[in-house]
Design a protein around this motif. Structure first.
Motif, PDB file in Angstrom:
ATOM      1  N   ILE A  28       0.850  -1.191   0.000  1.00 15.98           N
ATOM      2  CA  ILE A  28       0.000   0.000   0.000  1.00 15.98           C
ATOM      3  C   ILE A  28       0.884   1.240   0.000  1.00 15.98           C
ATOM      4  N   ALA A  29       0.588   2.146  -0.910  1.00 17.11           N
ATOM      5  CA  ALA A  29       1.248   3.456  -0.925  1.00 17.11           C
ATOM      6  C   ALA A  29       0.193   4.526  -0.647  1.00 17.11           C
ATOM      7  N   THR A  30       0.511   5.469   0.219  1.00 16.24           N
ATOM      8  CA  THR A  30      -0.362   6.616   0.419  1.00 16.24           C
ATOM      9  C   THR A  30       0.509   7.842   0.674  1.00 16.24           C
ATOM     10  N   LYS A  31      -0.127   9.009   0.792  1.00 18.92           N
ATOM     11  CA  LYS A  31       0.636  10.250   0.722  1.00 18.92           C
ATOM     12  C   LYS A  31       0.239  11.256   1.797  1.00 18.92           C
ATOM     13  N   LEU A  32       1.207  12.102   2.139  1.00 16.56           N
ATOM     14  CA  LEU A  32       1.003  13.180   3.098  1.00 16.56           C
ATOM     15  C   LEU A  32       0.709  14.478   2.337  1.00 16.56           C
ATOM     16  N   PRO A  33      -0.476  15.088   2.515  1.00 14.28           N
ATOM     17  CA  PRO A  33      -0.821  16.330   1.810  1.00 14.28           C
ATOM     18  C   PRO A  33      -0.171  17.539   2.469  1.00 14.28           C
ATOM     19  N   LEU A  34       1.002  17.903   2.002  1.00 15.20           N
ATOM     20  CA  LEU A  34       1.794  18.949   2.653  1.00 15.20           C
ATOM     21  C   LEU A  34       1.111  20.308   2.664  1.00 15.20           C
ATOM     22  N   TRP A  35       0.231  20.566   1.700  1.00  8.96           N
ATOM     23  CA  TRP A  35      -0.434  21.874   1.665  1.00  8.96           C
ATOM     24  C   TRP A  35      -1.328  22.094   2.879  1.00  8.96           C
ATOM     25  N   ASP A  36      -1.716  21.011   3.570  1.00 12.47           N
ATOM     26  CA  ASP A  36      -2.531  21.127   4.772  1.00 12.47           C
ATOM     27  C   ASP A  36      -1.697  21.110   6.055  1.00 12.47           C
ATOM     28  N   VAL A  37      -0.384  21.004   5.924  1.00  9.46           N
ATOM     29  CA  VAL A  37       0.495  20.858   7.091  1.00  9.46           C
ATOM     30  C   VAL A  37       0.914  22.221   7.630  1.00  9.46           C
ATOM     31  N   THR A  38       0.733  22.417   8.929  1.00 11.32           N
ATOM     32  CA  THR A  38       1.169  23.658   9.584  1.00 11.32           C
ATOM     33  C   THR A  38       2.244  23.413  10.633  1.00 11.32           C
ATOM     34  N   ASP A  39       2.426  22.137  11.038  1.00 11.54           N
ATOM     35  CA  ASP A  39       3.498  21.792  11.975  1.00 11.54           C
ATOM     36  C   ASP A  39       3.680  20.278  11.978  1.00 11.54           C
ATOM     37  N   VAL A  40       4.718  19.821  12.669  1.00 11.39           N
ATOM     38  CA  VAL A  40       5.017  18.392  12.706  1.00 11.39           C
ATOM     39  C   VAL A  40       3.911  17.609  13.411  1.00 11.39           C
ATOM     40  N   ALA A  41       3.303  18.210  14.412  1.00  7.95           N
ATOM     41  CA  ALA A  41       2.225  17.531  15.134  1.00  7.95           C
ATOM     42  C   ALA A  41       1.072  17.168  14.203  1.00  7.95           C
ATOM     43  N   GLN A  42       0.836  18.011  13.211  1.00 15.69           N
ATOM     44  CA  GLN A  42      -0.229  17.721  12.265  1.00 15.69           C
ATOM     45  C   GLN A  42       0.138  16.546  11.360  1.00 15.69           C
ATOM     46  N   CYS A  43       1.407  16.442  11.003  1.00 13.83           N
ATOM     47  CA  CYS A  43       1.881  15.277  10.242  1.00 13.83           C
ATOM     48  C   CYS A  43       1.643  14.003  11.035  1.00 13.83           C
ATOM     49  N   GLU A  44       1.977  14.068  12.315  1.00 18.25           N
ATOM     50  CA  GLU A  44       1.783  12.925  13.218  1.00 18.25           C
ATOM     51  C   GLU A  44       0.320  12.507  13.251  1.00 18.25           C
ATOM     52  N   LYS A  45      -0.540  13.483  13.380  1.00 17.22           N
ATOM     53  CA  LYS A  45      -1.983  13.226  13.446  1.00 17.22           C
ATOM     54  C   LYS A  45      -2.495  12.592  12.152  1.00 17.22           C
ATOM     55  N   MET A  46      -2.057  13.128  11.018  1.00 14.83           N
ATOM     56  CA  MET A  46      -2.542  12.597   9.734  1.00 14.83           C
ATOM     57  C   MET A  46      -2.026  11.185   9.491  1.00 14.83           C
ATOM     58  N   LEU A  47      -0.779  10.915   9.845  1.00 15.07           N
ATOM     59  CA  LEU A  47      -0.253   9.565   9.669  1.00 15.07           C
ATOM     60  C   LEU A  47      -1.029   8.565  10.509  1.00 15.07           C
ATOM     61  N   GLU A  48      -1.326   8.913  11.742  1.00 14.37           N
ATOM     62  CA  GLU A  48      -2.098   8.005  12.591  1.00 14.37           C
ATOM     63  C   GLU A  48      -3.492   7.773  12.013  1.00 14.37           C
ATOM     64  N   GLU A  49      -4.092   8.815  11.460  1.00 11.40           N
ATOM     65  CA  GLU A  49      -5.409   8.658  10.817  1.00 11.40           C
ATOM     66  C   GLU A  49      -5.317   7.717   9.624  1.00 11.40           C
ATOM     67  N   GLN A  50      -4.243   7.835   8.853  1.00 11.35           N
ATOM     68  CA  GLN A  50      -4.082   6.974   7.681  1.00 11.35           C
ATOM     69  C   GLN A  50      -3.871   5.516   8.078  1.00 11.35           C
ATOM     70  N   LEU A  51      -3.069   5.290   9.111  1.00  8.25           N
ATOM     71  CA  LEU A  51      -2.876   3.923   9.597  1.00  8.25           C
ATOM     72  C   LEU A  51      -4.202   3.326  10.062  1.00  8.25           C
ATOM     73  N   ARG A  52      -5.000   4.146  10.741  1.00  5.75           N
ATOM     74  CA  ARG A  52      -6.313   3.685  11.207  1.00  5.75           C
ATOM     75  C   ARG A  52      -7.237   3.400  10.025  1.00  5.75           C
ATOM     76  N   ASP A  53      -7.298   4.332   9.075  1.00  2.00           N
ATOM     77  CA  ASP A  53      -8.196   4.163   7.936  1.00  2.00           C
ATOM     78  C   ASP A  53      -7.817   2.960   7.090  1.00  2.00           C
ATOM     79  N   LEU A  54      -6.524   2.756   6.897  1.00  2.36           N
ATOM     80  CA  LEU A  54      -6.048   1.649   6.071  1.00  2.36           C
ATOM     81  C   LEU A  54      -6.046   0.315   6.822  1.00  2.36           C
ATOM     82  N   LYS A  55      -6.349   0.373   8.115  1.00  2.00           N
ATOM     83  CA  LYS A  55      -6.402  -0.828   8.962  1.00  2.00           C
ATOM     84  C   LYS A  55      -5.090  -1.619   8.878  1.00  2.00           C
ATOM     85  N   THR A  56      -3.997  -0.887   9.058  1.00  5.53           N
ATOM     86  CA  THR A  56      -2.687  -1.521   8.999  1.00  5.53           C
ATOM     87  C   THR A  56      -1.775  -0.921  10.054  1.00  5.53           C
TER      88      THR A  56
END
Length: 375
Positions: free
Chosen positions: A83-111
């Motif tokens: 599985i390949a997925t991507k981080l939408p940098l245009w929505d990123v305002t800090d590293v904490a937001q990257c962390e949050k989005m990655l955790e959401e993606q792991l949850r959504d992808l059930k992996t």
């Protein structure tokens, strides 16, 4: 299915990858609500036929693509694929937001781990954001934690920036737009060879140029009608003919498209084009330059427009008129029947779209031309 080496671990990856940007929808509109029953049937059929690489992104299908894929890969299918997925940098305002989005993606992808994680659609401002926030250090930390297995980026800018990005980090892969029409723009053939020479696996997106090369218009269409060649077959095999390509992604929105692409993939290979086919492609390239003045792939990254303008639809009508001049009255009628807020005339010149466009089109100026021609 044919396979090629991918990544530093030389994983065998199917020549054809399943792109999840153009899944079948319940309303028939691109990027609309996913028809989950049909899309699941297609994904599983593709995997059963040998596809083992699926490409998604947090923003595809109004943010629902990752969650759909997590459900579609239940029942043992997750273990069969990367599985390949991507981080939408245009929505990123800090590293904490990257962390949050990655955790959401792991949850959504059930992996527990994403096989390939990409910084999405790198252009100069987004690359600068990666440097400003030290996001490469963050991504490497996630790799050490096992939440990311391979790191890469998708790219939409010029060759000089591409070289800089490739040189800056020990990447596993990159994704570039590449087809016989746009082989000399953005990273292009030069970038393809450069990245491969630096040890990166190169994944190709838009091999059919947003569907334009599968359903050609105008003189290109006439040329195919008088030839023994199939449009999609020729375009896909042209990409697979390049030895530097690890594999290509196709965004398939119907079972018939999937079956057609699977059949072509089974015949894919390096050096598979005849001289007659190569000469025909050169003729097609010249005709496209005449037929379609706006090089829009209908990726829809420019949307939503703050004023409601349907930018790809306006460009599509404009290109159709240029390719088929006899359709002028019909095309103008279509434009007039569009809801007023969707027409090019509703553009307020804010420029939001131009910052998002992977093709770096001067959208505001082009919309003025569209309206002048069609109004």
């Amino acid at each position: 299915m044919q396979y090629r080496e991918f990544g530093k671990d030389k994983r065998q990856v199917s020549a054809l990858g399943f792109g999840c940007m153009r899944l079948p929808t319940t309303n028939g509109l691109p990027n609309g609500p996913i028809d989950e029953a049909e899309a699941t049937r297609m994904v599983r059929r593709g995997i059963d036929a040998g596809i083992n690489y699926l490409d998604s992104a947090k923003v595809y299908h109004e943010g629902k693509a990752d969650a759909f894929l997590g459900k579609a890969l239940a029942g043992g299918y997750r273990e069969k694929v990367m599985i390949a997925t991507k981080l939408p940098l245009w929505d990123v305002t800090d590293v904490a937001q990257c962390e949050k989005m990655l955790e959401e993606q792991l949850r959504d992808l059930k992996t527990d781990s994403i096989d390939v994680y990409l910084f999405h659609s790198l252009q100069q401002p987004l690359w600068q954001k990666i440097k400003d926030y030290n996001l490469l250090d963050w991504a490497e930390k996630k790799r050490q934690e096992g939440k990311i297995q391979r790191l890469g980026f998708s790219f939409h800018d010029n060759i000089d920036l591409f070289r800089e990005i490739v040189e800056t980090h020990d990447w596993d892969m990159c994704m570039i737009q590449y087809n016989y029409i746009t082989n000399a723009v953005q990273a292009g053939t030069e970038g393809l060879k450069y990245a491969k020479g630096k040890g990166l696996s190169v994944v190709v997106m838009e091999p059919l140029f947003g569907g334009v090369l599968a359903e050609p218009i105008g003189k290109m269409k006439e040329l195919f009608e008088d030839s023994p060649f199939d449009p999609a077959d020729l375009a896909l095999r042209w990409v697979w003919d390049q030895p530097e390509v690890s594999h290509l992604l196709s965004g398939m929105s119907s079972m018939s498209q999937l079956e057609h692409n699977l059949e072509i993939a089974n015949r894919s290979g390096i050096g598979g084009l005849t001289q007659e086919e190569r000469d025909f492609i050169e003729t097609l390239r010249a005709e496209y330059e005449k037929a379609a003045p706006i090089k829009c792939t209908k990726c829809r990254y420019c949307l939503p427009c703050p004023s409601g303008v349907d930018i790809p639809e306006n460009f599509d009508i404009y290109n159709n008129l240029h390719a088929l001049p006899k359709s002028e009255a019909f095309d103008k009628l279509i434009y007039q029947f569009m809801p007023e807020e969707k027409r090019a005339s509703s553009c307020t010149d804010c420029g939001t779209c131009e910052g998002r466009c992977p093709q770096q089109l001067p959208i505001r100026e082009l919309l003025k031309k569209v309206h002048a021609l069609l109004s």
